[in-house]
Design a protein around this motif. Structure first.
Motif, PDB file in Angstrom:
ATOM      1  N   SER A   9       0.830  -1.197   0.000  1.00 18.23           N
ATOM      2  CA  SER A   9       0.000   0.000   0.000  1.00 18.23           C
ATOM      3  C   SER A   9       0.868   1.252   0.000  1.00 18.23           C
ATOM      4  O   SER A   9       0.473   2.292  -0.531  1.00 18.23           O
ATOM      5  CB  SER A   9      -0.941   0.010   1.207  1.00 18.23           C
ATOM      6  OG  SER A   9      -0.200  -0.100   2.407  1.00 18.23           O
ATOM      7  N   HIS A  10       2.054   1.146   0.593  1.00 17.68           N
ATOM      8  CA  HIS A  10       2.975   2.273   0.625  1.00 17.68           C
ATOM      9  C   HIS A  10       4.395   1.736   0.470  1.00 17.68           C
ATOM     10  O   HIS A  10       4.771   0.785   1.151  1.00 17.68           O
ATOM     11  CB  HIS A  10       2.836   3.054   1.943  1.00 17.68           C
ATOM     12  CG  HIS A  10       3.552   4.360   1.947  1.00 17.68           C
ATOM     13  ND1 HIS A  10       3.710   5.121   3.078  1.00 17.68           N
ATOM     14  CD2 HIS A  10       4.176   5.052   0.960  1.00 17.68           C
ATOM     15  CE1 HIS A  10       4.391   6.225   2.789  1.00 17.68           C
ATOM     16  NE2 HIS A  10       4.681   6.208   1.510  1.00 17.68           N
ATOM     17  N   GLN A  11       5.149   2.338  -0.426  1.00 18.15           N
ATOM     18  CA  GLN A  11       6.533   1.927  -0.673  1.00 18.15           C
ATOM     19  C   GLN A  11       7.412   3.163  -0.589  1.00 18.15           C
ATOM     20  O   GLN A  11       7.166   4.155  -1.283  1.00 18.15           O
ATOM     21  CB  GLN A  11       6.655   1.299  -2.070  1.00 18.15           C
ATOM     22  CG  GLN A  11       8.052   0.981  -2.526  1.00 18.15           C
ATOM     23  CD  GLN A  11       8.468  -0.434  -2.187  1.00 18.15           C
ATOM     24  OE1 GLN A  11       7.729  -1.379  -2.386  1.00 18.15           O
ATOM     25  NE2 GLN A  11       9.681  -0.564  -1.669  1.00 18.15           N
ATOM     26  N   VAL A  12       8.422   3.090   0.260  1.00 22.29           N
ATOM     27  CA  VAL A  12       9.395   4.177   0.361  1.00 22.29           C
ATOM     28  C   VAL A  12      10.714   3.662  -0.181  1.00 22.29           C
ATOM     29  O   VAL A  12      11.158   2.575   0.189  1.00 22.29           O
ATOM     30  CB  VAL A  12       9.565   4.654   1.820  1.00 22.29           C
ATOM     31  CG1 VAL A  12      10.573   5.809   1.877  1.00 22.29           C
ATOM     32  CG2 VAL A  12       8.231   5.091   2.399  1.00 22.29           C
ATOM     33  N   SER A  87       7.520   9.919  -7.419  1.00 23.74           N
ATOM     34  CA  SER A  87       6.669   9.857  -6.228  1.00 23.74           C
ATOM     35  C   SER A  87       5.236  10.160  -6.626  1.00 23.74           C
ATOM     36  O   SER A  87       4.943  11.219  -7.194  1.00 23.74           O
ATOM     37  CB  SER A  87       7.125  10.873  -5.178  1.00 23.74           C
ATOM     38  OG  SER A  87       8.400  10.540  -4.687  1.00 23.74           O
ATOM     39  N   MET A  89       0.885   8.206  -6.440  1.00 29.70           N
ATOM     40  CA  MET A  89       0.034   7.047  -6.189  1.00 29.70           C
ATOM     41  C   MET A  89      -0.091   6.304  -7.511  1.00 29.70           C
ATOM     42  O   MET A  89      -0.400   6.920  -8.541  1.00 29.70           O
ATOM     43  CB  MET A  89      -1.332   7.504  -5.694  1.00 29.70           C
ATOM     44  CG  MET A  89      -2.255   6.374  -5.329  1.00 29.70           C
ATOM     45  SD  MET A  89      -1.839   5.651  -3.741  1.00 29.70           S
ATOM     46  CE  MET A  89      -3.081   6.440  -2.720  1.00 29.70           C
ATOM     47  N   THR A 109      -0.946   2.070  -4.809  1.00 29.75           N
ATOM     48  CA  THR A 109       0.292   2.001  -4.029  1.00 29.75           C
ATOM     49  C   THR A 109       0.879   3.392  -4.008  1.00 29.75           C
ATOM     50  O   THR A 109       1.118   3.990  -5.072  1.00 29.75           O
ATOM     51  CB  THR A 109       1.322   1.041  -4.663  1.00 29.75           C
ATOM     52  OG1 THR A 109       0.853  -0.297  -4.565  1.00 29.75           O
ATOM     53  CG2 THR A 109       2.677   1.160  -3.966  1.00 29.75           C
ATOM     54  N   ARG A 110       1.111   3.892  -2.806  1.00 28.97           N
ATOM     55  CA  ARG A 110       1.739   5.209  -2.692  1.00 28.97           C
ATOM     56  C   ARG A 110       3.249   5.006  -2.710  1.00 28.97           C
ATOM     57  O   ARG A 110       3.795   4.349  -1.810  1.00 28.97           O
ATOM     58  CB  ARG A 110       1.323   5.912  -1.406  1.00 28.97           C
ATOM     59  CG  ARG A 110       1.951   7.302  -1.278  1.00 28.97           C
ATOM     60  CD  ARG A 110       1.327   8.114  -0.148  1.00 28.97           C
ATOM     61  NE  ARG A 110      -0.075   8.390  -0.358  1.00 28.97           N
ATOM     62  CZ  ARG A 110      -0.554   9.289  -1.210  1.00 28.97           C
ATOM     63  NH1 ARG A 110       0.276  10.015  -1.940  1.00 28.97           N
ATOM     64  NH2 ARG A 110      -1.850   9.473  -1.314  1.00 28.97           N
ATOM     65  N   THR A 112       6.892   6.684  -2.498  1.00 32.44           N
ATOM     66  CA  THR A 112       7.634   7.860  -2.047  1.00 32.44           C
ATOM     67  C   THR A 112       9.102   7.636  -2.350  1.00 32.44           C
ATOM     68  O   THR A 112       9.705   6.669  -1.861  1.00 32.44           O
ATOM     69  CB  THR A 112       7.441   8.102  -0.549  1.00 32.44           C
ATOM     70  OG1 THR A 112       6.047   8.265  -0.274  1.00 32.44           O
ATOM     71  CG2 THR A 112       8.194   9.351  -0.113  1.00 32.44           C
TER      72      THR A 112
ATOM     73  N   GLY B  40      -6.650  10.520  -0.471  1.00 30.62           N
ATOM     74  CA  GLY B  40      -5.533   9.602  -0.422  1.00 30.62           C
ATOM     75  C   GLY B  40      -5.863   8.152  -0.673  1.00 30.62           C
ATOM     76  O   GLY B  40      -5.032   7.273  -0.437  1.00 30.62           O
TER      77      GLY B  40
END
Lengths: 114, 110
Positions: A9-12, A87, A89, A109-110, A112, B40
């Protein structure tokens, strides 16, 4: 109700690193898409995929991007060397049949890039 | 050229009021779709109207399409606080891709 799922859901990630975003489209759908949305901006088309090949891609989808359907269920987007401007979504979508149904979107998937 | 330009960019109303959002586009289309996005979060498909249709209803949603003016409107009746979200129109022309507008940010105040 069947749905499109995306992981993570979130990848840095650090600039210059490779990332792979994963999607599981709805099982009987035939067309697959990636879109992206930079924060506060509109959703932009990246690429469409049908019959195991890219059917259309946008100017954004340059050589740093690639897509794959490795095993008949997953649909992946790879960014080889991420840039700060990547960067965003990223949304996966799937479609049963062009002109007869709507595209179903995953939750996104966000990504960053630091 | 920009496809799917919505207006207004932002709309604030009271619960119970109707909300109308408009979308204009520039090229010929096969269909036009409206999506909702909570802050979001992902895109939720609301309704699809084909180029040979003029009006469509789904629950509290009413969509119109005027192909001669290349415009569409989305009406949400009896709005609720839970309707607070961004609403996007997306057009589909001859190619497979959807072309999204910039969206209308709707705020429904309780």
């Amino acid at each position: 109700e069947p749905e499109v799922t995306q992981t993570p859901s979130h990848q840095v990630t650090q600039m210059g690193q490779e990332v792979i975003l994963r999607c599981v489209p709805i099982s009987n759908h035939l067309y697959f898409y990636w879109y992206r949305q930079i924060l506060g901006q509109k959703v932009e088309f990246l690429v469409s995929f049908y019959n195991n090949e890219i059917s259309e891609k946008s100017e954004i989808f340059d050589d740093q991007f690639s897509v794959e359907r490795p095993d008949g269920s997953n649909f992946t987007l790879k960014i080889r060397s991420t840039k700060l401007e990547d960067s965003a979504m990223y949304f996966c979508a799937s479609w049963l049949e062009v002109n007869t149904d709507t595209q179903y979107f995953g939750p996104g998937t966000r990504l960053t890039v630091l | 050229s920009q496809q799917g330009e919505e207006d207004p960019q932002a709309l604030s109303i009271q619960e119970g009021e109707n909300a109308t959002m408009n979308c204009s586009y520039k090229t010929s289309i096969n269909n036009l779709q409206w999506y909702r996005q909570n802050s979001g979060r992902g895109l939720v498909h609301l309704i699809l109207i084909r180029s040979n249709e003029r009006e469509k209803h789904s629950g509290r949603l009413r969509v119109t399409l005027d192909t001669s003016k290349k415009s569409s409107s989305l009406l949400i009746t009896a709005s609720r606080a839970a309707d607070t979200a961004s609403y996007f129109c997306a057009t589909k022309g001859g190619s497979e891709k959807l072309v999204f507008g910039k969206g209308t940010k709707l705020t429904v105040n309780p």
